[in-house]
Design an enzyme around this catalytic site. Structure first.
Site, PDB file in Angstrom:
ATOM      1  N   LYS A 206     -10.447  10.517  10.704  1.00  0.00           N
ATOM      2  CA  LYS A 206     -11.375  10.844  11.787  1.00  0.00           C
ATOM      3  C   LYS A 206     -11.595  12.348  11.881  1.00  0.00           C
ATOM      4  CE  LYS A 206     -11.040   8.539  15.646  1.00  0.00           C
ATOM      5  NZ  LYS A 206     -10.591   8.045  16.974  1.00  0.00           N
ATOM      6  N   GLU A 212      -1.443  13.925   5.460  1.00  0.00           N
ATOM      7  CA  GLU A 212      -1.213  13.163   4.236  1.00  0.00           C
ATOM      8  C   GLU A 212      -2.539  12.834   3.536  1.00  0.00           C
ATOM      9  OE1 GLU A 212       1.853  11.686   7.334  1.00  0.00           O
ATOM     10  OE2 GLU A 212      -0.237  12.350   7.296  1.00  0.00           O
ATOM     11  N   GLY A 267      -6.804   3.947  15.514  1.00  0.00           N
ATOM     12  CA  GLY A 267      -6.580   3.747  14.087  1.00  0.00           C
ATOM     13  C   GLY A 267      -6.117   2.353  13.734  1.00  0.00           C
ATOM     14  N   ARG A 268      -5.184   1.810  14.509  1.00  0.00           N
ATOM     15  CA  ARG A 268      -4.641   0.494  14.182  1.00  0.00           C
ATOM     16  C   ARG A 268      -5.594  -0.643  14.526  1.00  0.00           C
ATOM     17  NH1 ARG A 268      -2.236   3.082  18.157  1.00  0.00           N
ATOM     18  NH2 ARG A 268      -1.865   2.207  20.220  1.00  0.00           N
ATOM     19  N   GLU A 353       3.386   0.238  17.634  1.00  0.00           N
ATOM     20  CA  GLU A 353       2.710   1.472  18.020  1.00  0.00           C
ATOM     21  C   GLU A 353       1.989   1.302  19.346  1.00  0.00           C
ATOM     22  OE1 GLU A 353       1.156   4.480  14.979  1.00  0.00           O
ATOM     23  OE2 GLU A 353      -0.698   3.588  15.734  1.00  0.00           O
ATOM     24  N   HIS A 384      16.300 -17.168   1.279  1.00  0.00           N
ATOM     25  CA  HIS A 384      17.458 -16.880   0.447  1.00  0.00           C
ATOM     26  C   HIS A 384      18.075 -15.534   0.808  1.00  0.00           C
ATOM     27  CE1 HIS A 384      16.717 -20.323  -2.243  1.00  0.00           C
ATOM     28  NE2 HIS A 384      15.457 -20.100  -1.926  1.00  0.00           N
ATOM     29  N   LYS A 512       4.036  14.483  13.853  1.00  0.00           N
ATOM     30  CA  LYS A 512       3.027  15.210  13.073  1.00  0.00           C
ATOM     31  C   LYS A 512       3.115  16.707  13.338  1.00  0.00           C
ATOM     32  CE  LYS A 512      -0.462  11.503  13.087  1.00  0.00           C
ATOM     33  NZ  LYS A 512      -1.834  11.150  13.539  1.00  0.00           N
TER      34      LYS A 512
END
Length: 549
Positions: A206, A212, A267-268, A353, A384, A512
């Site tokens: 955005k 990153e 974002g999510r 979040e 398992h 951040k």
């Protein structure tokens, strides 16, 4: 309004939890042959069997009463109407507008946002067609064959996991690769196998400054230029999903290849927006649109269905029941479908979040538990490994089993075995196995009574472990859209009950900021002595290890 824990509905649920805690589900199933037929709900291609939960009709009624008393419906309507429900950031919350096909306006600050939303969808469709047809070419005249989608968080997880889940619907025109980790190994590995002349980079940020994402994009740019491209050629090989048009154009991206983002989409919750461009490129726009259609159908269901048939409300209130009245610390998602294996990670971000909060909307400290830990893995692998803890460990760990009834390109034996494991695990968790049954099983083993009793103790499984089983005819784009939207609304309902803001993430922001400060220390742009002694020690060891030899 009274505080949550002092409300009559909460007090009723506490009393019911004491009673229900003494009961066992296997006895309910034995005495009520209609339990499974009444404790299920179906909508938008999803069937939810919630009969294997530690609830009675009285429990469900009390849970729905709590939802009504805490104003779930009013908060839901406020969200859909574009009101500023994200109060800490002063924003509306309108990921639902991105899949609004009702033809009705959605107003934010007196302006209808739907024209721009629909225009962006048209732009995604047109760009997808240009890439798939080969009309959009790289600077040497080659058609685009590879797309590298660079993002982080929701800008990465949503597109990647949806694309993986819908692998049978992927188009042959291009292959989409996803990069998020700032660890240089990832971007290097992806780029090393590609030809820069037929590769398109989609950068999703955005602000166009997410650490990153920006670093990975700069690495891709450096790779492109060193491979023979020029700054001018970047316009044909890089596109951006960003609200920072100035930064994107200065990078070299053509303005017509910048797709918008809006403050009212977190974002999510952003895969439905232009963040979903890689989904469209991988699956084709028609399938991307079908994903949106499924989510829109779930939106309409959430808005109109009564509580007792409302999938997000049912799942949300069952989660409240276990988190707040049975001390459940986590919730497990177990998709019995290989392509859906990424769903637990997606819901993990969505839920943790959103509702991992410690104060209410008004800023008061919370004295009850909020968001649980979300985890899981694909079946049957987990059987398992960690299923042992669920079967015989202490505590309550609610589970969602998910499975398509039909899968493409798979023989009947494989799918029947998968289904039998899914249904069998849910049954085993519910009914368990008593000491008496285990003791009887050892009758012909030639054991002394003491040894037989000792082994029976180890084999005993208490059962009474709650789960939902979510079935769907097949995992097509429409169904996946409905499934994801169902979990979005589940998280929203729980946030309303817990009185938290499900749409900010200040815990993410602090990391951040401090990460950038530490980077400055590593790169010699800040005094290391300004950090705490532990961080100083770590920085110094890193700098020593990477000093010129």
């Amino acid at each position: 309004m009274t505080t949550l824990t002092e409300s009559d509905q909460w007090q009723t649920l506490e009393s019911l939890a004491q009673l229900v805690g003494q009961e066992h589900m296997r006895n309910w199933f034995a005495s009520d042959q209609t339990r499974a037929a009444t404790m299920n709900a179906e909508a938008c291609g999803l069937f939810v069997d919630f009969s294997k939960n530690r609830v009675t009709d009285d429990t469900l009624k009390a849970l729905f009463d709590l939802a009504d008393a805490r104003g779930v419906a009013a908060h839901r309507d406020a969200m859909f109407n574009g009101e500023t429900i994200n109060q800490t950031e002063g924003r509306a919350v309108l990921h639902t507008a991105l899949r609004n096909f009702s033809g009705k306006p959605v107003m934010v600050d007196g302006e209808d946002v739907m024209p721009e939303v629909l225009a962006t969808l048209e732009k995604i469709e047109a760009f997808t067609q240009l890439i798939h047809s080969g009309e959009h070419k790289g600077y040497t005249g080659k058609a685009i064959k590879h797309v590298v989608a660079i993002g982080i968080g929701g800008s990465f997880l949503g597109p990647k996991i949806m694309t993986e889940a819908l692998k049978p619907y992927q188009q042959n025109a291009v292959k989409v690769h996803f990069v998020a980790n700032v660890d240089g190994c990832h971007i290097t590995d992806v780029l090393s196998g590609l030809d820069h002349e037929d590769t398109l980079i989609v950068m999703s940020s955005k602000s166009f400054s997410t650490q990153e994402t920006l670093q990975n994009t700069l690495t891709a740019k450096d790779w492109f230029l060193k491979s023979g491209g020029t700054q001018t050629d970047i316009a044909k090989h890089f596109v951006a999903v960003s609200s920072n048009v100035k930064a994107a154009t200065e990078f070299g991206i053509a303005e017509e290849n910048i797709f918008p983002m809006w403050d009212w989409v977190g974002g999510r919750y952003s895969l439905w927006s232009a963040i979903g461009l890689p989904i469209s490129l991988a699956l084709g726009f028609k399938n991307f649109k079908s994903l949106l259609d499924g989510a829109y159908a779930m939106d309409e269901h959430f808005k109109t269905a009564p509580n007792e048939k409302n999938l997000p409300v049912i799942l949300a209130m069952l989660g409240i029941w276990y988190r707040n009245f049975f001390g459940a610390q986590s919730h497990v998602l177990l998709p019995y479908y290989h392509y859906l294996r990424g769903l637990p990670a997606y819901v993990q971000q969505l839920d943790m979040e959103s509702n991992g909060k410690m104060v209410t909307q008004s800023g008061d400290a919370i004295n009850y538990e909020t968001g649980p830990i979300i985890w899981g893995s694909e079946g049957t692998n987990g059987q398992h490994s960690f299923h042992q803890l669920i079967h015989q460990g202490h505590g309550v760990i609610p589970i969602d089993f998910l499975m398509p009834l039909n899968v493409p390109n798979q023989n009947d034996t494989h799918h029947a075995m998968l289904a039998s494991n899914c249904f069998g695990q849910a049954q085993a968790l519910m009914q368990g196995k008593t000491f008496e049954d285990c003791y009887a099983d050892l009758a012909d083993k030639g054991l002394e009574d003491d040894e037989r009793a000792r082994l029976a103790q180890h084999k005993t499984m208490p059962g009474n472990k709650p789960s939902n089983t979510i079935l769907f005819e097949k995992l097509d784009p429409y169904t996946l859209g409905a499934l994801v939207a169902m979990y979005e609304h589940k998280v929203f309902v729980q946030g309303v009950i817990w009185q938290v803001n499900s749409f900010d993430q200040w815990g993410v922001e602090l990391g951040k900021v401090l990460g950038n400060q530490v980077l400055a220390g590593i790169q010699g742009e800040a005094e290391v002595e300004t950090f705490d002694s532990s961080t100083q020690q770590l920085i110094n060891r890193f700098k020593q290890a990477n000093a010129p030899k």
